[in-house]
Design an enzyme around this catalytic site. Structure first.
Site, PDB file in Angstrom:
ATOM      1  N   ARG A  46       0.570   1.681   4.175  1.00 29.51           N
ATOM      2  CA  ARG A  46      -0.356   1.466   3.093  1.00 29.51           C
ATOM      3  C   ARG A  46      -0.893  -0.285   3.122  1.00 29.51           C
ATOM      4  NH1 ARG A  46       3.295   4.164  -1.270  1.00 29.51           N
ATOM      5  NH2 ARG A  46       3.727   5.365   0.926  1.00 29.51           N
ATOM      6  N   LYS A  85      15.656   2.661   8.050  1.00 31.16           N
ATOM      7  CA  LYS A  85      15.659   3.929   8.109  1.00 31.16           C
ATOM      8  C   LYS A  85      17.073   4.484   8.696  1.00 31.16           C
ATOM      9  CE  LYS A  85      10.885   5.162   8.890  1.00 31.16           C
ATOM     10  NZ  LYS A  85      10.551   6.132   7.819  1.00 31.16           N
TER      11      LYS A  85
HETATM   12  N1  BES Z   1       6.079   6.136   8.895  1.00 27.43           N
HETATM   13  C1  BES Z   1       6.685   6.743   7.856  1.00 27.43           C
HETATM   14  C2  BES Z   1       6.307   8.229   7.414  1.00 27.43           C
HETATM   15  C3  BES Z   1       6.329   9.296   8.342  1.00 27.43           C
HETATM   16  C4  BES Z   1       7.649  10.279   8.034  1.00 27.43           C
HETATM   17  C5  BES Z   1       5.859   9.541   9.505  1.00 27.43           C
HETATM   18  C6  BES Z   1       7.892  11.071   8.887  1.00 27.43           C
HETATM   19  C7  BES Z   1       5.872  10.606  10.297  1.00 27.43           C
HETATM   20  C8  BES Z   1       7.039  11.327  10.087  1.00 27.43           C
HETATM   21  C9  BES Z   1       6.326   5.782   6.728  1.00 27.43           C
HETATM   22  O1  BES Z   1       6.217   4.239   6.849  1.00 27.43           O
HETATM   23  C10 BES Z   1       7.545   5.948   5.739  1.00 27.43           C
HETATM   24  O2  BES Z   1       8.517   5.203   6.041  1.00 27.43           O
HETATM   25  N2  BES Z   1       7.289   6.426   4.508  1.00 27.43           N
HETATM   26  C11 BES Z   1       8.262   6.367   3.409  1.00 27.43           C
HETATM   27  C12 BES Z   1       7.577   6.035   1.942  1.00 27.43           C
HETATM   28  C13 BES Z   1       8.276   5.715   1.044  1.00 27.43           C
HETATM   29  C14 BES Z   1       9.302   4.600   1.301  1.00 27.43           C
HETATM   30  C15 BES Z   1       7.755   5.703  -0.151  1.00 27.43           C
HETATM   31  C16 BES Z   1       9.075   7.902   3.434  1.00 27.43           C
HETATM   32  O3  BES Z   1       7.777   8.749   3.369  1.00 27.43           O
HETATM   33  O4  BES Z   1      10.109   7.977   3.056  1.00 27.43           O
HETATM   34 MN    MN Z   2       7.848   3.473   7.041  1.00 25.24          MN
END
Ligand code: BES
Ligand code: MN
Ligand code: ZN
Length: 525
Positions: free
Chosen positions: A376, A302
């Protein structure tokens, strides 16, 4: 003699220290090995009930109207002073409108909070929570009057408890201990209120606190094993509860390649934690929570800004375990299994890569497109295990799953997905009843086309193709027997609040504990 030699001669220091050093290296230390503190959060004010206002207490007046009620416990001159002050301030008794006064009569302080037009349960809870936050620095004992009947008095107590929450254990040199003088909720039906509080609300307050603590804690403190240790501590001695933990070896035997794959880049092991509370003979409600104790994104790392928030990426797990705690401690006549799918998502030489294929416990394979879509992946193995071993009447999963959900709904509503109308309606009703709002989002059968993989049974997401939250829900649903009622709650954004609200001080909210507690009590297959 040895000490003297060691300090005067470097060579002999190396000689004498060598065996000790070898011994230290044999036991690997994960993290620095230095805990940031051993302190606990500061104690909160205890909450009780009475029919009269204690003499020395600061007064909180909950008011549905701008006119000071005739039965308010005020001396004639206090009433006169208060009326003058409220009219000068233009107080209109709007919901959570607050006027704080000092120097009126004998009271150390008088805080008036509006209830708005609907002086019901939610209004009373919020007004009490608002008072708790405004009175954070107050030293005196506190009396809350004007809630109404016994049930509403108990609601005021719960509101106060949720509002006064604090996470201050790491403020070692800069904090000052807040007052622990009691809060008394005052009204004619004090005995009835006390019964509701001890029978249900006190357990809920404790469970929300437990869940918030887990989410507020940094990932240096909360990782899969310490999450489990905290859970064992919270449930110690609670009747009707059993705890099961699967370590990596146990999960490997069950071919849980999906959750193990997420954790393979972290020196902290992955774990599956199951907390069962059996307060009835019915088939259980399974509540499965995403428990990523830190989500760096893994190899699909990230951006740095805001990454610290991912310490709370285990909030789904904290919510389901919290709900089980609330139900068990209040002896609710229900059967639930809370499943925490725990792992840390880190980049490493041994971390999972985009393009990898994993085998899930179900036998179905999944292609990894981004290691940042890890939630997931831990959920589906947790769901498969509880479905196979407990034959649940329904499955609800709860996860901080997607940023796309935050884009769609913000942080007030959780995104609700489901394909069983009865269960969806029950989740919606539980959301209404508790004020933990949900908004239903759709599941279209064509999402299956978006998640087709060239190499595996399914791909767990897509590169930038919307709807991201829907794809996450579809992926989870792919692993669930369509005959089992299932609902998915995407709580991304709900888990932390950037600004204090009456029932949720800034930081972790404990979202989901009260909703799931209510769902377990109300849902019938
Ligand atoms: N934990 C994150 C999602 C999240 C975002 C939680 C903001 C709380 C606040 C999750 O694991 C994630 O990184 N999701 C990705 C999914 C994508 C790669 C399909 C996202 O939302 O970018
Ligand atoms: Mn994630
Ligand atoms: Zn995540």
């Amino acid at each position: 003699m040895r000490l003297l030699l060691a300090t005067t001669c470097l060579a002999s220091l190396a000689l004498t220290a060598a065996p000790a050093l070898a011994q230290t290296q044999a036991v690997p230390v994960i993290g620095s090995g230095v805990p940031a503190t051993t302190a606990k959060n500061s104690a909160e004010r205890p909450i009780g009930f009475a029919t009269a206002v204690p003499a020395d207490a600061a007064l909180v007046l909950l008011m549905a109207d701008k006119a000071v009620p005739a039965d308010a416990p005020l001396s004639p001159e206090e009433r006169k002073g208060l009326e003058a002050a409220l009219s000068a301030a233009g107080f209109a008794a709007k919901a959570n409108e607050t006027v704080s006064l000092r120097g009126i009569g004998a009271r150390p302080r008088i805080v008036v909070v509006g209830l708005g037009k609907d002086a019901g349960s939610k209004a009373v809870m919020e007004a009490a929570g608002k008072a708790a936050q405004d009175l954070r620095g107050e030293k005196a004992p506190i009396a809350v009057v004007g809630a109404g009947n016994g049930a509403l008095m108990a609601d005021a107590a719960l509101g106060y408890a949720l509002g006064q929450y604090r996470f201050d254990r790491y403020k070692v040199t800069t904090g000052s201990a807040p007052s622990t003088a009691p809060v008394t909720i005052v009204g004619a039906e004090a005995t009835a209120a006390q019964a509701v509080w001890t029978g249900r609300h006190a357990a809920t307050a404790e469970a929300v606190r437990f869940s918030r603590d887990l989410s507020n804690e940094p990932a240096s403190t909360i990782y899969p094993d310490s999450f489990i240790a905290r859970t064992r501590e919270a449930f110690a001695g609670v009747p009707g509860v059993s705890i099961e933990v699967l370590d990596e070896a146990a999960m490997r035997k069950l071919n849980m390649g999906s959750i193990l794959g997420v954790g393979q880049g972290s020196p902290r092991g992955s774990r599956l934690l199951l907390v069962t509370y059996k307060g009835s003979e019915a088939a259980p409600l399974a509540m499965v929570g995403k428990g990523i104790t830190f989500d760096s994104g893994g190899i699909s790392i990230k951006p740095g800004s805001g990454m610290w928030r991912m310490k709370a990426d285990m909030s789904g797990a904290a919510a389901v375990v919290g709900a089980a705690l609330s139900l068990a401690k209040s002896k609710a006549p229900v059967h639930v299994v809370a499943v925490a799918a725990l792992a840390e998502n880190m980049p490493d030489g041994n971390a999972q890569r985009p393009g990898d294929v994993v085998r899930t416990m179900s036998g179905k394979t999944a292609e990894i497109f981004s290691t940042d879509a890890e939630g997931r992946m831990v959920l589906v193995d947790g769901i498969e295990y509880v479905a196979a071993t407990r034959k649940p009447a329904a499955i609800v999963d709860v996860a901080t799953l997607t940023g796309a959900k935050v884009t769609a709904l913000g942080d007030e509503y959780a995104g609700l997905f489901g394909r069983h109308e009865g269960l969806v309606a029950a989740v919606q009703a539980a959301g209404e009843a508790t004020g933990e709002a949900v908004w239903r989002l759709p599941l279209h059968p064509n999402y299956a086309d978006d998640l087709k993989s060239d190499v595996a049974d399914i791909k767990h997401g897509t590169e930038g193709v919307p709807p991201g939250a829907g794809h996450g829900a579809h992926f989870i649903g792919f692993f669930i027997d369509p005959a089992t009622p299932w609902a998915h709650l995407d709580i991304a954004g709900n888990e932390m609040s950037d600004a204090a609200k009456p029932l949720t001080p800034k930081g972790a909210t404990g979202y989901g504990v009260r909703l799931l507690d209510q769902l377990a009590r109300t849902w019938k297959p």
